[in-house]
Design a protein around this motif. Structure first.
Motif, mmCIF file in Angstrom:
data_model
loop_
_atom_site.group_PDB
_atom_site.id
_atom_site.type_symbol
_atom_site.label_atom_id
_atom_site.label_comp_id
_atom_site.label_asym_id
_atom_site.label_seq_id
_atom_site.Cartn_x
_atom_site.Cartn_y
_atom_site.Cartn_z
ATOM 1 N N GLU A 118 29.489 -65.559 -114.179
ATOM 2 C CA GLU A 118 30.327 -66.253 -115.158
ATOM 3 C C GLU A 118 31.755 -66.374 -114.628
ATOM 4 O OE1 GLU A 118 31.406 -62.373 -117.874
ATOM 5 O OE2 GLU A 118 29.697 -63.602 -118.443
ATOM 6 N N LEU A 119 32.514 -67.235 -115.268
ATOM 7 C CA LEU A 119 33.898 -67.475 -114.844
ATOM 8 C C LEU A 119 34.746 -66.210 -114.844
ATOM 9 C CD1 LEU A 119 34.521 -70.844 -116.700
ATOM 10 C CD2 LEU A 119 34.459 -70.508 -114.224
ATOM 11 N N ALA A 120 34.488 -65.296 -115.756
ATOM 12 C CA ALA A 120 35.272 -64.067 -115.869
ATOM 13 C C ALA A 120 35.168 -63.196 -114.612
ATOM 14 C CB ALA A 120 34.834 -63.273 -117.097
ATOM 15 N N GLU A 121 34.127 -63.381 -113.811
ATOM 16 C CA GLU A 121 33.957 -62.600 -112.583
ATOM 17 C C GLU A 121 34.805 -63.115 -111.418
ATOM 18 O OE1 GLU A 121 29.926 -62.274 -111.285
ATOM 19 O OE2 GLU A 121 29.267 -61.231 -113.079
ATOM 20 N N LEU A 122 35.290 -64.332 -111.533
ATOM 21 C CA LEU A 122 36.052 -64.931 -110.432
ATOM 22 C C LEU A 122 37.414 -64.267 -110.261
ATOM 23 C CD1 LEU A 122 35.444 -68.724 -111.164
ATOM 24 C CD2 LEU A 122 34.417 -67.372 -109.323
ATOM 25 N N PRO A 123 37.944 -64.270 -109.034
ATOM 26 C CA PRO A 123 39.327 -63.823 -108.843
ATOM 27 C C PRO A 123 40.246 -64.713 -109.683
ATOM 28 C CG PRO A 123 38.215 -64.089 -106.731
ATOM 29 C CD PRO A 123 37.304 -64.642 -107.774
ATOM 30 N N GLU A 124 41.376 -64.180 -110.125
ATOM 31 C CA GLU A 124 42.270 -64.909 -111.023
ATOM 32 C C GLU A 124 42.716 -66.258 -110.459
ATOM 33 O OE1 GLU A 124 46.517 -64.366 -113.358
ATOM 34 O OE2 GLU A 124 45.591 -62.616 -112.440
ATOM 35 N N THR A 125 43.039 -66.309 -109.177
ATOM 36 C CA THR A 125 43.490 -67.572 -108.585
ATOM 37 C C THR A 125 42.384 -68.623 -108.620
ATOM 38 O OG1 THR A 125 42.916 -66.789 -106.367
ATOM 39 C CG2 THR A 125 45.203 -66.517 -107.057
ATOM 40 N N VAL A 126 41.158 -68.212 -108.391
ATOM 41 C CA VAL A 126 40.027 -69.145 -108.412
ATOM 42 C C VAL A 126 39.726 -69.564 -109.854
ATOM 43 C CG1 VAL A 126 37.596 -69.480 -107.828
ATOM 44 C CG2 VAL A 126 39.078 -68.160 -106.306
ATOM 45 N N SER A 127 39.860 -68.643 -110.768
ATOM 46 C CA SER A 127 39.653 -68.961 -112.180
ATOM 47 C C SER A 127 40.630 -70.033 -112.639
ATOM 48 C CB SER A 127 39.817 -67.690 -113.021
ATOM 49 O OG SER A 127 39.555 -67.960 -114.366
ATOM 50 N N LYS A 128 41.882 -69.915 -112.202
ATOM 51 C CA LYS A 128 42.895 -70.928 -112.547
ATOM 52 C C LYS A 128 42.564 -72.268 -111.894
ATOM 53 C CE LYS A 128 46.717 -67.749 -113.369
ATOM 54 N NZ LYS A 128 48.021 -67.258 -112.912
ATOM 55 N N LEU A 129 42.071 -72.226 -110.673
ATOM 56 C CA LEU A 129 41.691 -73.449 -109.977
ATOM 57 C C LEU A 129 40.509 -74.119 -110.688
ATOM 58 C CD1 LEU A 129 42.672 -74.954 -107.423
ATOM 59 C CD2 LEU A 129 40.855 -73.779 -106.176
ATOM 60 N N MET A 130 39.549 -73.315 -111.120
ATOM 61 C CA MET A 130 38.397 -73.848 -111.844
ATOM 62 C C MET A 130 38.843 -74.457 -113.178
ATOM 63 S SD MET A 130 35.198 -74.436 -111.338
ATOM 64 C CE MET A 130 34.507 -73.307 -110.149
ATOM 65 N N ALA A 131 39.837 -73.862 -113.819
ATOM 66 C CA ALA A 131 40.367 -74.416 -115.078
ATOM 67 C C ALA A 131 40.981 -75.797 -114.825
ATOM 68 C CB ALA A 131 41.401 -73.470 -115.681
ATOM 69 N N GLN A 132 41.647 -75.961 -113.690
ATOM 70 C CA GLN A 132 42.212 -77.273 -113.343
ATOM 71 C C GLN A 132 41.098 -78.287 -113.064
ATOM 72 O OE1 GLN A 132 45.484 -78.334 -113.312
ATOM 73 N NE2 GLN A 132 45.833 -76.394 -114.348
ATOM 74 N N ALA A 133 40.031 -77.844 -112.419
ATOM 75 C CA ALA A 133 38.887 -78.721 -112.166
ATOM 76 C C ALA A 133 38.235 -79.139 -113.484
ATOM 77 C CB ALA A 133 37.873 -78.025 -111.262
ATOM 78 N N THR A 134 38.185 -78.213 -114.429
ATOM 79 C CA THR A 134 37.613 -78.505 -115.742
ATOM 80 C C THR A 134 38.429 -79.565 -116.468
ATOM 81 O OG1 THR A 134 36.685 -76.271 -115.881
ATOM 82 C CG2 THR A 134 36.948 -77.467 -117.956
ATOM 83 N N LYS A 135 39.745 -79.445 -116.418
ATOM 84 C CA LYS A 135 40.621 -80.459 -117.032
ATOM 85 C C LYS A 135 40.433 -81.812 -116.355
ATOM 86 C CE LYS A 135 44.304 -77.320 -118.471
ATOM 87 N NZ LYS A 135 45.697 -76.890 -118.203
ATOM 88 N N ALA A 136 40.338 -81.806 -115.038
ATOM 89 C CA ALA A 136 40.150 -83.059 -114.294
ATOM 90 C C ALA A 136 38.818 -83.702 -114.664
ATOM 91 C CB ALA A 136 40.216 -82.786 -112.794
ATOM 92 N N ARG A 137 37.795 -82.898 -114.841
ATOM 93 C CA ARG A 137 36.465 -83.403 -115.205
ATOM 94 C C ARG A 137 36.520 -84.201 -116.501
ATOM 95 N NH1 ARG A 137 32.476 -81.465 -118.591
ATOM 96 N NH2 ARG A 137 30.431 -82.330 -118.109
ATOM 97 N N LEU A 138 37.302 -83.746 -117.447
ATOM 98 C CA LEU A 138 37.391 -84.416 -118.745
ATOM 99 C C LEU A 138 38.060 -85.789 -118.647
ATOM 100 C CD1 LEU A 138 38.296 -81.354 -120.979
ATOM 101 C CD2 LEU A 138 36.049 -82.420 -120.634
ATOM 102 N N ARG A 139 38.736 -86.062 -117.536
ATOM 103 C CA ARG A 139 39.390 -87.360 -117.323
ATOM 104 C C ARG A 139 38.555 -88.297 -116.449
ATOM 105 N NH1 ARG A 139 43.672 -83.654 -116.209
ATOM 106 N NH2 ARG A 139 43.514 -84.204 -113.999
ATOM 107 N N ALA A 140 37.359 -87.867 -116.066
ATOM 108 C CA ALA A 140 36.500 -88.686 -115.205
ATOM 109 C C ALA A 140 36.118 -89.987 -115.903
ATOM 110 C CB ALA A 140 35.243 -87.906 -114.819
#
Length: 160
Positions: free
Chosen positions: A15-37
């Motif tokens: 799950e996302l909670a297992e990721l290192p904090e920097t990667v978790s933040k990067l994944m959050a940015q990818a998630t926001k970008a996905r919503l604009r596809a």
């Protein structure tokens, strides 16, 4: 005849909670970008976020077109923007999230073949691996420490 055995190694996070904090933040940015596809034909939204060695985060998403070959995947949208705006910067990490608007995607979705080749070009150019994290809309996240895990026989300039 000779046989070649290729081994690849991936890390799997439940799950996302297992990721290192920097990667978790990067994944959050990818998630926001996905919503604009823009994906009115496939209804499959993809978001990408790239961390550069200068601290910049570049995002991208898939952009479809009625003339299918004219569209562009999220990974290439982000990586080409990074290359055009920050040509000297190295790509450290890439986070990808993908899923259908018609059903829940829980299986990790890796880059397509064209995107793998584009990522390979940048990995070769910078002479350093790119850390790639990818997931479906929810569920497990996979990590590849280099594009070569996803595409072991890279088409590169030495072949030309």
């Amino acid at each position: 005849m000779e046989k070649i055995q290729i081994e690849t190694e991936f890390e799997v996070y439940k799950e996302l909670a297992e990721l290192p904090e920097t990667v978790s933040k990067l994944m959050a940015q990818a998630t926001k970008a996905r919503l604009r596809a823009y994906a009115p034909y496939s209804n499959f939204l993809v978001g990408a976020a790239i961390l550069l060695d200068n601290g910049e985060i570049i995002t991208g998403n898939n952009q479809e077109n009625a003339s299918y070959p004219s569209g562009l995947c999220a990974e290439r949208t982000a990586i080409y923007y990074a290359g055009s705006q920050y040509p000297k910067a190295k790509i450290l990490q890439m986070a990808l999230i993908a899923g259908s608007t018609k059903s829940k995607t829980t299986t990790p979705v890796p880059p397509c073949g064209a995107c793998r080749q584009a990522i390979a070009e940048y990995e070769i150019k910078q002479d350093a691996p790119i850390d790639i994290y990818f997931m479906g809309e929810t569920g497990t996240i996979m990590r590849s420490k280099s594009l070569r895990n996803l595409l072991p026989f890279i088409f590169e300039k030495e072949i030309l």
